[in-house]
Scaffold this active site. Structure first.
Site, PDB file in Angstrom:
ATOM      1  CG  ASP A   1      -1.962   0.996   1.280  1.00  0.00           C
ATOM      2  OD1 ASP A   1      -2.902   0.842   0.499  1.00  0.00           O
ATOM      3  OD2 ASP A   1      -1.870   1.959   2.072  1.00  0.00           O
TER       4      ASP A   1
ATOM      5  CD  GLU B   1      -2.153   2.324  -3.680  1.00  0.00           C
ATOM      6  OE1 GLU B   1      -3.267   2.742  -4.011  1.00  0.00           O
ATOM      7  OE2 GLU B   1      -1.732   2.380  -2.506  1.00  0.00           O
TER       8      GLU B   1
HETATM    9  C1  NOJ Z   1      -4.415   2.736  -0.813  1.00  0.00           C
HETATM   10  C2  NOJ Z   1      -5.558   1.799  -0.636  1.00  0.00           C
HETATM   11  O1  NOJ Z   1      -5.749   1.100  -1.845  1.00  0.00           O
HETATM   12  C3  NOJ Z   1      -6.754   2.620  -0.224  1.00  0.00           C
HETATM   13  O2  NOJ Z   1      -7.924   1.847  -0.213  1.00  0.00           O
HETATM   14  C4  NOJ Z   1      -6.464   3.241   1.119  1.00  0.00           C
HETATM   15  O3  NOJ Z   1      -7.513   4.114   1.455  1.00  0.00           O
HETATM   16  C5  NOJ Z   1      -5.164   4.028   1.103  1.00  0.00           C
HETATM   17  N1  NOJ Z   1      -4.105   3.338   0.431  1.00  0.00           N
HETATM   18  C6  NOJ Z   1      -4.689   4.322   2.494  1.00  0.00           C
HETATM   19  O4  NOJ Z   1      -4.180   3.130   3.071  1.00  0.00           O
END
Ligand code: NOJ
Ligand code: CA
Length: 606
Positions: free
Chosen positions: A250, A304
């Site tokens: 993440d 991500e």
């Molecule tokens: C990315 C995640 O995919 C999302 O759902 C989340 O709100 C944020 N990161 C914060 O962790």
């Protein structure tokens, strides 16, 4: 209108992390046999299971509820593993399943070594993992370590006093004295939160602020503290030792903060992610993570990559650097005619993105391909046409594209059924913190009227993707036996559901299954070269994937108009391998002149 677009991009930012300030097979993961000779290269690429895999993302809260409390859970997933396996995917990515107070649906973790009580127990997790392995699939789990929950015991301790041993696990700073400000202080700098407002929260106990790039309940961890890094590597080993096969990481480029945390300039505030991401120690920390946690295991990692450009990508994924295997780059998700997302994509822009990826990522840098996840609206509603007439062919066309492009494909749950956006009408229809906070920023403050706000967010809300899976035509789509699920089921479950698709050989599910099988059967679709044959064509996307004698031609009519299309560059379609219009499919083959029906997708040999 400008305002609307700005709001669209703002909420998108909260969702996908652009600029906030734009307006105010499968054994358990095993020890690598280090002495194994390097595998033979395929078209210059070192082969790997995660390059050949198709990944299916499960959002546990919305997948399947086994105990009738209205919330999806791990036993629910275990029950549906045959469904996932039959699709032909190899890897499941599980969104967070850890203990969490759910300020951001599990992306705020209270205990990294515990299963969320609503989702079940560690025994349920172990059973689910064993059942996944038994079906020759693998599991990657979400690693959310830019921040934790404020209820994590590290933070509970950290906020107690300035000399608490955990103080330095988080990022605390004194405020700037201002007698007129609430509590007498302005925040330490002007960082915005992705979830609205300042990224700093004043804590009365010690009269300092802590940094939270996301919600107030998601304090950022201090990665410059080696103890924090060791804690993270330890929890990673905990899950790897259980047998998970890797991690989706993440917002991982945010872990290294800018030294001194200076204010962002007005220019930087237009796209804060570009500055907040890829901080000075990020590569060092990722390499350390690799050597201290990942290296002994046979894993797949995907980051991500918020705030990361294509040009910055090889520095993270080049296999000689030992950082991550691949990242999610959001360029394709963000395209549309006006340079923003969630409208019919401007096809030449989208094609140009895929070409740039093919040109800029060399044989050492692997890619991902996806257009949806739990932070985006539904695939067919954003990139296809979810009208009754074209939902099925356009959903199949999109699966054709995702499964024949370069990079490891990621399918989000329900897209294999062509699930659509939800008909949101009022604020109480939403669950997402991003929408609730944005409501305060825009409607409560009087910047936008409620109808205008609701009109915008219904198209772009993350909750579109989070409505429960539609399993059958019984009440609540068979997702739960509870009277009310945690988020309403899309009323179209009576016609769009897994049971009816499983019974129909021409369904989107079965088409996706055939496409996945095709990808698995042909290395050209994994490792082959990619060439866009007609980059400027606004309606047709035609490209080739070639590996030696194995040559595929993919032709996609991205519109609801029929078109007589002549293949460029002297190319002749050969044998037709697959078409998305079963029944009415044309049998045109061995020709350059194609009569494409609306949203028709064809895969040829040539
Ligand atoms: C990315 C995640 O995919 C999302 O759902 C989340 O709100 C944020 N990161 C914060 O962790
Ligand atoms: Ca449940």
């Amino acid at each position: 209108m400008k305002n609307i677009r700005a709001l669209g991009s703002l909420i998108f930012a909260a969702l996908l992390f652009l600029s906030i300030s734009a307006i105010a097979q499968n054994q358990p993961s095993m020890q690598k046999a280090k002495s194994e000779p390097a595998a033979q290269l395929v078209n210059g690429y070192e082969p790997a299971w995660w390059k050949e895999a198709v990944v299916y993302q499960v959002y546990p809260r919305s997948f399947s509820d086994s105990n009738g409390d209205g919330i999806g859970d791990l036993n629910g997933i275990t029950k549906k593993l045959d469904y996932i396996q039959k699709l032909g995917v190899n890897v499941i990515w599980l969104s967070p399943h850890y203990d969490s107070p759910n300020a951001d649906n599990g992306y705020d973790i209270r205990d990294y070594r515990k299963v969320m009580a609503e989702f079940g127990t560690m025994a349920d997790f172990d059973r689910m993992l064993a059942a996944i392995k038994k079906r020759h699939m693998r599991l990657i789990v979400d690693l959310v370590v830019n921040h934790s929950s404020d209820e994590h015991h590290w933070f509970v301790e950290s906020r107690k006093s300035k000399d608490n041993p955990y103080r330095d696990y988080y990022i605390w700073r004194p405020g700037k004295p201002n007698p007129a400000a609430p509590n007498g202080f302005d925040p330490p700098n002007n960082y915005p939160s992705y979830f609205e407002g300042s990224a700093w929260q004043f804590d009365p106990q010690t009269k300092e602020f802590y940094l939270h790039l996301f919600a107030v309940k998601q304090p950022d961890l201090n990665w410059d503290n080696p103890k924090v890094r060791d804690e993270v590597y330890g929890l990673m080993r905990f899950w790897l030792d259980k047998g998970v096969d890797g991690f989706r990481m993440d917002v991982i480029p945010l872990i290294s903060k800018r030294p001194g945390l200076p204010d962002l300039t007005a220019e930087e505030l237009k796209d804060p992610s570009a500055v907040l991401a890829n901080g000075p120690h990020m590569h060092e920390y990722l390499q350390e993570m690799h050597s201290k946690a990942l290296a002994p295991y046979d894993t797949m990692t995907v980051g991500e990559a918020i705030g990361t450009t294509l040009a910055q990508t090889p520095a993270i994924v080049d296999d000689r650097r030992h950082e991550l295997n691949m990242i999610f780059n959001f360029d394709a998700v963000e395209t549309d005619g006006a340079g923003k997302m969630y409208h019919t994509p401007n096809l030449p822009d989208l094609k140009a993105i895929y070409t740039r990826h093919a040109q800029q990522l060399d044989k050492h840098s692997w890619d991902t391909v996806f257009l949806s996840n739990h932070d985006n609206p539904r695939l067919v509603s954003s990139f296809g046409d979810d009208s009754p007439e074209f939902r099925v062919p356009s959903a199949k066309l999109l699966e054709t594209m995702l499964l024949t492009l370069r990079g490891t494909p990621f399918i989000y749950q329900g897209d294999e059924l062509g699930m659509t956006n939800y008909p949101f009408a009022k604020l109480s229809d939403y669950d997402d913190i991003a929408i609730k906070n944005a409501y305060k920023t825009y409607v409560t403050s009087g910047k936008l009227t409620e109808p205008v706000f609701l009109g915008i967010v219904s198209r772009i809300s993350r909750d579109n993707a989070r409505t429960p899976m539609q399993w059958n035509a019984t009440s609540n789509g068979g997702f739960t036996t509870a009277a009310k699920p945690w988020l309403a089921v899309n009323p179209n479950y009576t016609t769009i559901n897994a049971a009816s698709e499983l019974a129909d050989p021409d369904s989107i599910y079965h088409y996706t299954q055939r496409m996945i099988a095709l990808r698995h059967a042909h290395k050209a679709l994994v490792y082959g070269d990619y060439l866009d044959l007609d980059p400027a064509n606004p309606q047709v996307f035609a490209y080739t994937r070639n590996l030696g004698d194995e040559r595929f031609l993919v032709v996609l009519n991205f519109s609801k108009a029929a078109i007589a299309y002549t293949l460029p560059a002297g190319i002749q379609a050969g044998d037709l391998v697959l078409s998305n219009l079963a029944g009415t499919a044309s049998t045109e083959s061995h020709t350059a002149a194609l009569n494409l029906k609306p949203w028709e997708a064809r895969v040829y040999r040539y």
